[in-house]
Design a protein around this motif. Structure first.
Motif, short mmCIF file in Angstrom:
data_model
loop_
_atom_site.label_atom_id
_atom_site.label_comp_id
_atom_site.label_asym_id
_atom_site.label_seq_id
_atom_site.Cartn_x
_atom_site.Cartn_y
_atom_site.Cartn_z
N THR A 71 108.25 50.22 17.21
CA THR A 71 108.41 48.92 17.66
C THR A 71 109.40 49.00 18.83
OG1 THR A 71 107.97 47.92 15.48
CG2 THR A 71 109.15 46.72 17.05
N LEU A 100 107.64 50.13 21.93
CA LEU A 100 106.86 49.23 22.41
C LEU A 100 107.59 48.11 23.20
CD1 LEU A 100 104.04 48.31 19.66
CD2 LEU A 100 103.86 48.95 21.93
N ILE A 101 108.62 47.87 22.85
CA ILE A 101 109.60 46.71 23.43
C ILE A 101 109.94 47.38 24.86
CG2 ILE A 101 111.84 45.63 23.66
CD1 ILE A 101 111.51 45.25 20.77
N GLU A 141 111.09 39.89 18.70
CA GLU A 141 111.25 40.25 20.10
C GLU A 141 110.25 40.65 20.74
OE1 GLU A 141 114.36 43.04 22.66
OE2 GLU A 141 114.77 42.76 20.50
N LEU A 142 109.46 41.59 20.19
CA LEU A 142 108.13 42.09 20.94
C LEU A 142 107.21 40.97 21.02
CD1 LEU A 142 106.67 44.45 21.60
CD2 LEU A 142 105.72 44.87 19.16
N ARG A 156 101.44 52.68 15.84
CA ARG A 156 101.91 51.51 14.91
C ARG A 156 101.00 50.99 14.14
NH1 ARG A 156 103.39 45.88 16.54
NH2 ARG A 156 105.56 45.28 15.41
N VAL A 216 106.97 47.42 27.21
CA VAL A 216 106.68 46.20 27.80
C VAL A 216 107.53 45.80 28.89
CG1 VAL A 216 106.66 43.86 26.96
CG2 VAL A 216 105.29 45.19 25.63
N GLN A 217 108.70 46.16 28.74
CA GLN A 217 109.76 45.75 29.60
C GLN A 217 109.56 46.46 31.06
OE1 GLN A 217 113.34 46.36 27.42
NE2 GLN A 217 113.43 44.25 26.66
N VAL A 225 105.85 40.08 24.76
CA VAL A 225 104.29 40.00 24.97
C VAL A 225 103.91 38.70 25.46
CG1 VAL A 225 102.04 40.41 24.10
CG2 VAL A 225 103.89 42.09 23.39
N ASP A 285 110.20 42.59 15.70
CA ASP A 285 108.94 42.10 15.85
C ASP A 285 108.92 40.90 16.50
OD1 ASP A 285 107.71 44.09 14.71
OD2 ASP A 285 107.28 43.09 12.51
#
Length: 109
Positions: free
Chosen positions: A14, A17-18, A66-67, A34, A21-22, A71, A64
């Motif tokens: 996670t 992933l964050i 925050e993700l 995941r 994405v950033q 997104v 989660d």
């Protein structure tokens, strides 16, 4: 693999992933990893209290959330970019399809 280890792996994925994405990087491989981790967690026999305790200690629910926020912001930004592209494509199409003699100047008032 026990529940604690699986949830720690889930947390690490996670976080990655964050970061991805950033940085606007490719997410497919991380999402698949995941998903596989979630499948392994579902196969493990555990108590609900144990799961809640580990989730709160690792702060997975906050990550989660925050993700999900990141997104959704990226989704909105991408949609806005697509709208701008669509408008410019429509404008270009309309300008190129205009006849050489402008209709505005040939009408009588």
């Amino acid at each position: 693999m026990n529940l604690q280890e699986c949830l720690e792996e889930y947390k690490d994925l996670t976080l990655k992933l964050i970061e991805s994405v950033q940085a606007s990087e490719e997410l497919t491989l991380l999402i698949e990893k995941r998903d596989n981790t979630l499948k392994r967690i579902n196969e493990i026999k555990f108590e609900d209290d144990e799961l809640k305790r580990i989730l709160s200690s690792l702060k997975i629910l906050e990550l989660d959330d925050e993700l999900i926020d990141l997104v959704s912001k990226e989704k909105v930004a991408t949609k806005e970019k697509l709208d701008v592209l669509k408008k410019s494509r429509t404008a270009r199409k309309n300008y190129t399809s205009m006849p050489n003699n402008p209709v505005i100047f040939s009408t009588k008032l």
